[in-house]
Motif scaffolding. Structure first.
Motif, PDB file in Angstrom:
ATOM      1  N   CYS A  32      36.358  42.250  30.446  1.00 35.38           N
ATOM      2  CA  CYS A  32      36.862  41.595  31.431  1.00 35.38           C
ATOM      3  C   CYS A  32      38.133  40.688  30.630  1.00 35.38           C
ATOM      4  O   CYS A  32      37.529  40.565  29.418  1.00 35.38           O
ATOM      5  CB  CYS A  32      36.252  40.093  32.521  1.00 35.38           C
ATOM      6  N   VAL A  63      33.150  43.215  39.891  1.00 30.21           N
ATOM      7  CA  VAL A  63      34.013  42.430  40.722  1.00 30.21           C
ATOM      8  C   VAL A  63      33.227  41.143  41.816  1.00 30.21           C
ATOM      9  O   VAL A  63      33.846  40.464  42.467  1.00 30.21           O
ATOM     10  CB  VAL A  63      34.640  43.365  42.046  1.00 30.21           C
ATOM     11  N   ARG A  68      38.318  40.395  38.540  1.00 35.69           N
ATOM     12  CA  ARG A  68      39.792  40.834  39.093  1.00 35.69           C
ATOM     13  C   ARG A  68      40.826  41.751  37.786  1.00 35.69           C
ATOM     14  O   ARG A  68      40.850  42.378  38.481  1.00 35.69           O
ATOM     15  CB  ARG A  68      40.685  40.006  40.321  1.00 35.69           C
ATOM     16  N   SER A  69      40.711  41.470  36.951  1.00 35.53           N
ATOM     17  CA  SER A  69      41.420  41.419  35.886  1.00 35.53           C
ATOM     18  C   SER A  69      40.379  42.053  34.566  1.00 35.53           C
ATOM     19  O   SER A  69      39.066  41.311  34.171  1.00 35.53           O
ATOM     20  CB  SER A  69      42.123  40.298  35.128  1.00 35.53           C
ATOM     21  N   PHE A 100      40.826  48.446  40.449  1.00 41.52           N
ATOM     22  CA  PHE A 100      41.285  47.554  39.558  1.00 41.52           C
ATOM     23  C   PHE A 100      42.168  47.518  38.593  1.00 41.52           C
ATOM     24  O   PHE A 100      42.579  46.464  37.992  1.00 41.52           O
ATOM     25  CB  PHE A 100      39.746  46.657  39.353  1.00 41.52           C
TER      26      PHE A 100
END
Ligand code: THU
Length: 142
Positions: A32, A63, A68-69, A100
């Motif tokens: 992430c 998620v 989210r990144s 995503f």
């Protein structure tokens, strides 16, 4: 992000697979943007279609955890938990990544001998579909 470490974690995650039908164990390690790493492995089902790939189990865990990144994913797969050849992500998983991730998202294919092949999502899924870009005026529900 340490690509060798991510590759190592993908190879290690193969042992977590539930693959009694294909005996093809796939592991994934997803990095992430905040540095956290989520691992995944394929989970098969006797009815076949409910089976889920390693990449998606990693993404869905992340998620659900609020991530989210994403920066990169490493993938390793082979019969009986070996990884003698590069295991590329299936088309469905590439589309899930696209949901995503942008085109610079890094996809690493890891082999048990330490070799790594490096791609971007743009290379593995060119001219991709996203609903947000295809329908920019859609009500802001997404
Ligand atoms: N598999 C993955 O986990 N990821 C991929 O990208 C390709 C295929 C799994 C699905 C199935 O459990 C097994 O590998 C054999 O197709």
């Amino acid at each position: 992000m340490d690509e060798k470490k991510l590759a190592h974690l993908a190879l290690k995650a193969q042992s977590r697979a539930y693959a009694p039908y294909s005996h093809f164990q796939v592991g994934a390690a997803l990095a992430c943007a905040d540095g956290r790493i989520y691992t995944g492995a394929n989970i098969e089902n006797g009815a076949f279609s409910p089976s889920c790939c390693a990449e998606r189990t990693a993404f869905y865990q992340a998620v659900l955890d609020g991530q989210r990144s994403f920066a990169a994913i490493a993938i390793a797969g082979g019969p009986g938990g070996s990884a003698p050849a590069f295991c590329a992500p299936c088309g469905v998983c590439r589309q899930v990544m696209r949901e995503f991730c942008g085109e610079n998202f890094v996809i690493l294919l890891a082999r048990q001998d330490g070799m790594i092949r490096r791609f971007t999502l743009a290379q593995l899924l060119p001219e991709s579909f996203t609903l947000t870009e295809a329908a920019p005026d859609h009500p802001s529900s997404f």
